[in-house]
Design a protein around this motif. Structure first.
Motif, PDB file in Angstrom:
ATOM      1  N   SER A 182       0.954  -1.370   0.046  1.00  0.00           N
ATOM      2  CA  SER A 182      -0.029   0.035  -0.051  1.00  0.00           C
ATOM      3  C   SER A 182       0.787   1.152  -0.010  1.00  0.00           C
ATOM      4  N   ALA A 183       2.112   1.137   0.453  1.00  0.00           N
ATOM      5  CA  ALA A 183       3.118   2.373   0.440  1.00  0.00           C
ATOM      6  C   ALA A 183       3.758   2.632  -0.818  1.00  0.00           C
ATOM      7  N   LYS A 184       3.974   1.461  -1.512  1.00  0.00           N
ATOM      8  CA  LYS A 184       4.861   1.599  -2.926  1.00  0.00           C
ATOM      9  C   LYS A 184       3.974   1.389  -3.980  1.00  0.00           C
ATOM     10  N   PRO A 185       4.197   2.127  -5.153  1.00  0.00           N
ATOM     11  CA  PRO A 185       3.487   2.003  -6.387  1.00  0.00           C
ATOM     12  C   PRO A 185       3.688   0.793  -6.852  1.00  0.00           C
ATOM     13  N   GLY A 186       4.829   0.037  -6.867  1.00  0.00           N
ATOM     14  CA  GLY A 186       4.964  -1.124  -7.580  1.00  0.00           C
ATOM     15  C   GLY A 186       6.060  -2.134  -6.772  1.00  0.00           C
ATOM     16  N   PHE A 187       7.251  -2.417  -7.255  1.00  0.00           N
ATOM     17  CA  PHE A 187       8.031  -3.475  -6.701  1.00  0.00           C
ATOM     18  C   PHE A 187       8.711  -2.722  -5.194  1.00  0.00           C
ATOM     19  N   PHE A 188       8.963  -3.214  -4.249  1.00  0.00           N
ATOM     20  CA  PHE A 188       9.897  -2.891  -3.286  1.00  0.00           C
ATOM     21  C   PHE A 188      10.474  -3.900  -2.548  1.00  0.00           C
ATOM     22  N   ILE A 228      10.600   9.581  -8.165  1.00  0.00           N
ATOM     23  CA  ILE A 228      10.755   8.076  -8.526  1.00  0.00           C
ATOM     24  C   ILE A 228      10.819   7.208  -7.265  1.00  0.00           C
ATOM     25  N   ARG A 229      10.012   6.217  -7.261  1.00  0.00           N
ATOM     26  CA  ARG A 229       9.860   5.269  -6.025  1.00  0.00           C
ATOM     27  C   ARG A 229      10.106   4.091  -6.219  1.00  0.00           C
ATOM     28  N   VAL A 230      10.064   3.745  -7.852  1.00  0.00           N
ATOM     29  CA  VAL A 230      10.483   2.289  -7.817  1.00  0.00           C
ATOM     30  C   VAL A 230      12.084   1.931  -7.589  1.00  0.00           C
ATOM     31  N   PRO A 231      12.383   0.495  -7.385  1.00  0.00           N
ATOM     32  CA  PRO A 231      13.499   0.090  -7.017  1.00  0.00           C
ATOM     33  C   PRO A 231      14.509   0.469  -7.800  1.00  0.00           C
ATOM     34  N   LEU A 232      15.635   1.162  -7.304  1.00  0.00           N
ATOM     35  CA  LEU A 232      16.870   1.747  -8.123  1.00  0.00           C
ATOM     36  C   LEU A 232      17.749   0.425  -8.021  1.00  0.00           C
ATOM     37  N   MET A 233      18.260   0.274  -8.938  1.00  0.00           N
ATOM     38  CA  MET A 233      19.484  -0.781  -8.997  1.00  0.00           C
ATOM     39  C   MET A 233      20.738  -0.102  -9.259  1.00  0.00           C
ATOM     40  N   ILE A 234      21.653  -0.453  -8.190  1.00  0.00           N
ATOM     41  CA  ILE A 234      23.056  -0.029  -8.242  1.00  0.00           C
ATOM     42  C   ILE A 234      24.192  -1.105  -8.606  1.00  0.00           C
TER      43      ILE A 234
END
Length: 540
Positions: free
Chosen positions: A5-11, A153-159
């Motif tokens: 409910s807190a994130k728009p997609g993957f978390f 930007i709220r999606v997972p960021l890959m480093i």
């Protein structure tokens, strides 16, 4: 757990990735060099046949965002999580900021928002040729993540790891600190296991063998609850240096529930063709290690990949409409095959259709009795509640009418934009109108030109369909919009005004006319360029 409910997609939670429906997701996928070998995404259905649940999209800052948008849309439509990455940073730490600037462009931000239910963003590929100082690694990435989060930007960021993506040190030591500092706590870390046995240095790495290093690094990530994936690996390293124990990588990843993506679908690895998983980019040309990874190996894709339930059930919205993106495919007829994406149908009529310098000409040989006897059409995607602007240019050998419609592709007539009967003259005219999609979203709506019933040849060019806000967001919101329809006239405001010509991206091209106000009905000027004409009331 209430993260969905807190994130728009993957978390990310602990060391695992979860879908918006709280389903744990272990990535099993493939890298593909779209930016150099397939900007139209033609290979995506072939990759999907492997059962992969994700695709890492190789891109760069010079690639068109509209093309990337199309590839992302095709990935999710074929049941795979899209993971775009910027390749400009490969071996170059200093270009990380350029990668960030790409992600923060207006059109890219809109792309991310539109696809955020299923998107993962890989900031930059393999930044830096050397291992970076840990403070520099943290400071640089923390600044990038903070700016991207501040931009919405709220999606997972890959480093990716530094040192050509191969050094585990900063991921293991600095990664947890970066994850804690991220306002969204939504980061993934990617190690590229270009670790061939021929180049293994036990003293430098601290591991007796490459296998020991693989096991040690992966177990260390588990112990520290670091959300780690293996972003690239193959049987050989660059230059064909041997051998990378790819089967062991897969078995350890399976044992520890760690995601991975193989490099790469191919062909295209000119310096190391052994990396290519296919001969001709198709599933039925999988060869050698590619077939092993995708089909035969018990730890391979077909035996371990699980596509998230919400993707299988298509419980997501395909937000494939980026600000300024022309939703008409090949609307300028500039493709290698000039009529690609278009369909010509003759139902009792006949015409010769030719393209020259971006203009399609219809030489009517037999008009038929009805308008639908000759048709020119294209499928397109429309979303409920979105307002669009459609525009085109046309002229005819003699004055004639032309039917244009955007509707449901079905026997039962369901118009989306209300059909237009356009009055064509022997001079080029711009036609443009706005409409709001009031029906349910339709990924296969139909733009159709009915040209039968009139034995007069005509020409067409510069066809465009964009979200209306892609113009409105860039223009002064006080303007009074008057778009040209069939009459070719507009009513001048009572106060000072100017007639502006804008591109479909909202850029001012030219001031076509102006007045002091109160002039009444005025005729639109005839112009030789495409765009949207807007009357701007300067008194407001």
């Amino acid at each position: 757990m209430n993260m969905a409910s807190a994130k728009p997609g993957f978390f990310v939670q602990d060391r695992f990735l979860y879908s918006k429906d709280n389903e744990k997701v272990i990535l099993r996928g493939i890298n593909h060099m779209f930016i150099w070998t397939d900007r139209e995404g033609k290979t995506i259905p072939e990759i999907a046949k492997t059962g992969a649940n994700c695709v890492r999209i190789v891109w760069n800052t010079r690639g068109r965002v509209s093309d990337l948008d199309n590839i992302i849309t095709q990935c999710i439509s074929n049941g795979m999580i899209p993971i775009p990455e910027i390749h400009d940073t490969t071996g170059n730490w200093d270009r990380l900021m350029e990668a960030m600037e790409f992600w923060l462009r207006e059109e890219t931000l809109q792309l991310i928002t539109n696809h955020q239910q299923y998107l993962i963003v890989n900031i930059g590929n393999e930044p830096g040729a050397d291992m970076m100082d840990s403070d520099e690694f943290f400071t640089t990435y923390n600044a990038i993540v903070t700016k991207m989060r501040a931009s919405g930007i709220r999606v997972p960021l890959m480093i990716d790891a530094d040192q050509w993506g191969q050094s585990e040190k900063n991921l293991l030591e600095v990664g947890p600190k970066l994850l804690q500092a991220d306002p969204e706590h939504n980061l993934l870390f990617s190690i590229h296991m270009w670790w061939p046995t021929e180049r293994h240095d036990a003293q430098k790495t601290g591991y007796a063998t490459v296998q020991d290093r693989i096991k040690g690094v992966l177990e260390a990530s588990v112990d520290s609850k670091l959300p780690l994936i293996i972003g690239e690996f193959a049987p050989v390293a660059a230059g064909g240096i041997k051998d990378i124990p790819y089967r062991y990588i897969m078995s350890e990843a399976e044992r520890l529930n760690i995601g991975w993506l193989a490099w790469s679908w191919g062909p295209g690895n000119s310096d190391s063709p052994e990396m290519d998983m296919t001969v001709h980019s198709s599933f039925n040309t999988l060869v050698g290690w590619g077939k092993d990874v995708c089909v035969d190996n018990p730890n391979g894709i077909q035996n371990t990949s699980v596509i998230p339930t919400f993707i299988q059930e298509k419980n997501f919205d395909i937000g494939s409409q980026v600000l300024g993106t022309n939703l008409i495919q090949n609307g300028d007829f500039s493709s290698e095959e000039p009529l690609s994406n278009w369909q010509v149908d003759f139902w009792g009529g006949k015409a010769d259709v030719q393209v020259n310098q971006g203009i399609v000409r219809f030489d009517i040989k037999k008009a038929g009795k009805e308008s639908w006897n000759l048709q020119f059409k294209q499928k397109l995607s429309l979303r409920e509640g979105v307002t669009y602007i459609f525009s085109m240019r046309a002229k005819a050998d003699k004055p004639r009418t032309l039917n244009v419609n955007i509707k449901k592709d079905a026997e039962e007539y369901t118009p989306y934009a209300n059909g237009r009967i356009l009055d064509l003259s022997t001079s080029w005219q711009n036609f443009s109108w706005k409409f709001t999609m009031k029906e349910a979203s339709d990924m296969e709506a139909l733009l159709i030109y009915d040209m039968g019933g009139v034995p007069i040849s005509w020409e067409l060019c510069d066809i465009s369909l964009v979200q209306a806000r892609s113009v409105a967001d860039r223009l002064n919101r006080t303007f009074q919009r008057n778009v040209q329809k069939n009459s070719g006239y507009f009513n001048a405001p009572n106060g000072p005004w100017e007639l502006h010509l804008y591109s479909t991206k909202g850029d001012l091209l030219e001031v076509l006319d102006k007045g002091k106000g109160g002039e009444g009905m005025r005729q639109y000027p005839k112009i030789e360029r495409s765009g949207i004409m807007v009357v701007k009331d300067l008194s407001k």
